[in-house]
Every structure is written in C-alpha cells, then in structure tokens.
Design a protein around this motif. Structure first.
Motif, PDB file in Angstrom:
ATOM      1  N   PHE A  73     -24.382  -5.647  -1.221  1.00 24.52           N
ATOM      2  CA  PHE A  73     -25.059  -4.374  -1.469  1.00 24.52           C
ATOM      3  C   PHE A  73     -24.565  -3.806  -2.795  1.00 24.52           C
ATOM      4  N   ASP A  74     -25.316  -2.825  -3.306  1.00 19.25           N
ATOM      5  CA  ASP A  74     -24.995  -2.241  -4.612  1.00 19.25           C
ATOM      6  C   ASP A  74     -23.932  -1.154  -4.542  1.00 19.25           C
ATOM      7  N   GLU A  75     -23.963  -0.372  -3.461  1.00 17.38           N
ATOM      8  CA  GLU A  75     -23.061   0.771  -3.380  1.00 17.38           C
ATOM      9  C   GLU A  75     -22.477   0.873  -1.982  1.00 17.38           C
ATOM     10  N   ALA A  76     -21.188   1.144  -1.905  1.00 19.77           N
ATOM     11  CA  ALA A  76     -20.506   1.265  -0.616  1.00 19.77           C
ATOM     12  C   ALA A  76     -20.431   2.730  -0.203  1.00 19.77           C
ATOM     13  N   THR A  77     -20.243   2.930   1.091  1.00 21.96           N
ATOM     14  CA  THR A  77     -19.970   4.266   1.610  1.00 21.96           C
ATOM     15  C   THR A  77     -18.603   4.693   1.068  1.00 21.96           C
ATOM     16  N   PRO A  78     -18.471   5.897   0.530  1.00 22.26           N
ATOM     17  CA  PRO A  78     -17.162   6.324   0.016  1.00 22.26           C
ATOM     18  C   PRO A  78     -16.111   6.337   1.124  1.00 22.26           C
ATOM     19  N   PRO A  79     -14.883   5.930   0.818  1.00 22.64           N
ATOM     20  CA  PRO A  79     -13.819   5.984   1.830  1.00 22.64           C
ATOM     21  C   PRO A  79     -13.491   7.431   2.168  1.00 22.64           C
ATOM     22  N   VAL A  80     -12.949   7.638   3.363  1.00 18.95           N
ATOM     23  CA  VAL A  80     -12.556   8.990   3.752  1.00 18.95           C
ATOM     24  C   VAL A  80     -11.190   9.363   3.185  1.00 18.95           C
ATOM     25  N   LEU A  81     -10.431   8.352   2.736  1.00 22.42           N
ATOM     26  CA  LEU A  81      -9.101   8.618   2.195  1.00 22.42           C
ATOM     27  C   LEU A  81      -8.720   7.513   1.211  1.00 22.42           C
ATOM     28  N   LYS A  82      -8.077   7.915   0.115  1.00 22.97           N
ATOM     29  CA  LYS A  82      -7.468   6.971  -0.823  1.00 22.97           C
ATOM     30  C   LYS A  82      -6.019   7.412  -0.985  1.00 22.97           C
ATOM     31  N   LYS A  83      -5.106   6.482  -0.738  1.00 20.94           N
ATOM     32  CA  LYS A  83      -3.700   6.865  -0.873  1.00 20.94           C
ATOM     33  C   LYS A  83      -2.944   5.805  -1.653  1.00 20.94           C
ATOM     34  N   PRO A  84      -1.955   6.237  -2.437  1.00 19.77           N
ATOM     35  CA  PRO A  84      -1.192   5.279  -3.237  1.00 19.77           C
ATOM     36  C   PRO A  84      -0.363   4.358  -2.361  1.00 19.77           C
ATOM     37  N   HIS A  85      -0.157   3.152  -2.851  1.00 22.23           N
ATOM     38  CA  HIS A  85       0.669   2.184  -2.144  1.00 22.23           C
ATOM     39  C   HIS A  85       2.120   2.628  -2.229  1.00 22.23           C
ATOM     40  N   SER A  86       2.815   2.507  -1.132  1.00 27.40           N
ATOM     41  CA  SER A  86       4.243   2.821  -1.138  1.00 27.40           C
ATOM     42  C   SER A  86       4.946   1.897  -0.164  1.00 27.40           C
ATOM     43  N   CYS A  87       6.178   1.651  -0.447  1.00 25.56           N
ATOM     44  CA  CYS A  87       7.006   0.829   0.426  1.00 25.56           C
ATOM     45  C   CYS A  87       8.209   1.678   0.822  1.00 25.56           C
ATOM     46  N   PRO A  88       8.206   2.238   2.030  1.00 32.01           N
ATOM     47  CA  PRO A  88       9.286   3.148   2.407  1.00 32.01           C
ATOM     48  C   PRO A  88      10.651   2.484   2.488  1.00 32.01           C
ATOM     49  N   ASN A  89      10.695   1.209   2.805  1.00 28.78           N
ATOM     50  CA  ASN A  89      11.965   0.496   2.912  1.00 28.78           C
ATOM     51  C   ASN A  89      11.920  -0.758   2.046  1.00 28.78           C
ATOM     52  N   PRO A  90      12.159  -0.606   0.743  1.00 33.97           N
ATOM     53  CA  PRO A  90      12.101  -1.794  -0.104  1.00 33.97           C
ATOM     54  C   PRO A  90      13.124  -2.835   0.339  1.00 33.97           C
ATOM     55  N   PRO A  91      12.758  -4.115   0.228  1.00 31.85           N
ATOM     56  CA  PRO A  91      13.698  -5.153   0.665  1.00 31.85           C
ATOM     57  C   PRO A  91      14.978  -5.140  -0.165  1.00 31.85           C
ATOM     58  N   LYS A  92      16.076  -5.404   0.511  1.00 29.90           N
ATOM     59  CA  LYS A  92      17.366  -5.464  -0.171  1.00 29.90           C
ATOM     60  C   LYS A  92      17.663  -6.919  -0.498  1.00 29.90           C
ATOM     61  N   LYS A  93      18.145  -7.154  -1.699  1.00 31.28           N
ATOM     62  CA  LYS A  93      18.494  -8.508  -2.097  1.00 31.28           C
ATOM     63  C   LYS A  93      19.904  -8.804  -1.602  1.00 31.28           C
ATOM     64  N   ASP A  94      20.011  -9.878  -0.834  1.00 29.58           N
ATOM     65  CA  ASP A  94      21.306 -10.270  -0.280  1.00 29.58           C
ATOM     66  C   ASP A  94      21.535 -11.740  -0.617  1.00 29.58           C
ATOM     67  N   ASP A  95      22.354 -11.995  -1.610  1.00 33.52           N
ATOM     68  CA  ASP A  95      22.668 -13.367  -2.014  1.00 33.52           C
ATOM     69  C   ASP A  95      24.036 -13.810  -1.509  1.00 33.52           C
ATOM     70  N   SER A  96      24.517 -13.166  -0.473  1.00 37.61           N
ATOM     71  CA  SER A  96      25.835 -13.520   0.040  1.00 37.61           C
ATOM     72  C   SER A  96      25.799 -14.925   0.648  1.00 37.61           C
ATOM     73  N   PRO A  97      26.927 -15.634   0.637  1.00 38.96           N
ATOM     74  CA  PRO A  97      26.996 -16.969   1.240  1.00 38.96           C
ATOM     75  C   PRO A  97      26.616 -16.948   2.728  1.00 38.96           C
ATOM     76  N   GLU A  98      26.985 -15.877   3.419  1.00 38.92           N
ATOM     77  CA  GLU A  98      26.648 -15.777   4.840  1.00 38.92           C
ATOM     78  C   GLU A  98      25.136 -15.727   5.037  1.00 38.92           C
ATOM     79  N   ASN A  99      24.452 -14.981   4.186  1.00 36.56           N
ATOM     80  CA  ASN A  99      23.005 -14.869   4.298  1.00 36.56           C
ATOM     81  C   ASN A  99      22.335 -16.207   3.986  1.00 36.56           C
ATOM     82  N   TRP A 100      22.830 -16.929   2.992  1.00 35.08           N
ATOM     83  CA  TRP A 100      22.263 -18.245   2.664  1.00 35.08           C
ATOM     84  C   TRP A 100      22.479 -19.231   3.811  1.00 35.08           C
ATOM     85  N   GLN A 101      23.639 -19.163   4.473  1.00 35.14           N
ATOM     86  CA  GLN A 101      23.903 -20.028   5.626  1.00 35.14           C
ATOM     87  C   GLN A 101      22.942 -19.698   6.767  1.00 35.14           C
TER      88      GLN A 101
END
Length: 120
Positions: A73-101
């Motif tokens: 189709f040519d035109e979509a129904t407008p969305p009821v909401l547009k919100k910015p992307h967010s990551c409330p808990n960004p991943p933590k980088k863990d390069d410890s030997p224990e984590n690799w094991q």
C-alpha cells in the motif's frame, strides 16, 4: 510499501495498515493462562528515526478474532506512539577468566547436545 493490513473484532471493525518504509513491523500476542490474561500489540522499529513505532493492540478475550493480510500500500495508518529506543540495563563487559570458563563449559554442553541429536 509492504506491510500488514490488520482487522480485529476488538476494534469494532476498524482496519489498520501497518508498515513503515525504513523498518520492519511485527505482531506479538502474549497469553498468560495462569492469570487468564491475553494481550496483543503491533509495533516496529524505524531505523532512520531510531524510534519504536507502536500501533493499536489491546486485551484479547475468548472469541476475539484478528485478521492479518500481507499487502502492498502507499500509506500506512499513523502509529499511536513513537518512542526512542533505550536500553535500561546495558550489558556489562566481563572478560574475567571465570566468565570465559563459564562460557566455554556452556558451549561444550550445548555442542554435545547438538552432536547427540545428530544436528552437527
């Protein structure tokens, strides 16, 4: 644009054209038998705007129907909401030997399961 034409008995016969030229859309249905609760939603992510677009959805009850048609189709129904992307808990980088094991042991366990099933 290609997208979805969606009609639901929960919308009193209203039809929505769901799509966006710079992203994808999807439908999610969550049913919680234990809580006797079912909810559905339609949304997508617009890469150009870096925003989530959300269309209608709502609570579902036994007997409700949702009709979905893949269409162009040519035109979509407008969305009821547009919100910015967010990551409330960004991943933590863990390069410890224990984590690799831990990661190596997990990999070896999963690899064995796939080998036993003859998948690899």
């Amino acid at each position: 644009m290609e997208g979805l034409i969606v009609k639901s008995t929960t919308w009193n016969g209203e039809t929505c054209k769901i799509g966006m030229p710079d992203g994808g859309v999807g439908i999610a249905v969550n049913a919680m038998e234990r809580d006797k609760y079912c909810f559905w939603s339609i949304g997508g992510y617009n890469l150009k705007e870096e925003r989530h677009w959300i269309w209608k959805g709502g609570e579902l009850h036994v007997g409700d129907k949702i009709e979905i048609e893949f269409a162009e189709f040519d035109e979509a129904t407008p969305p009821v909401l547009k919100k910015p992307h967010s990551c409330p808990n960004p991943p933590k980088k863990d390069d410890s030997p224990e984590n690799w094991q831990f990661k190596l042991k997990t990999y070896q366990k999963l690899k064995k399961v796939l080998e036993d099933e003859g998948l690899i």
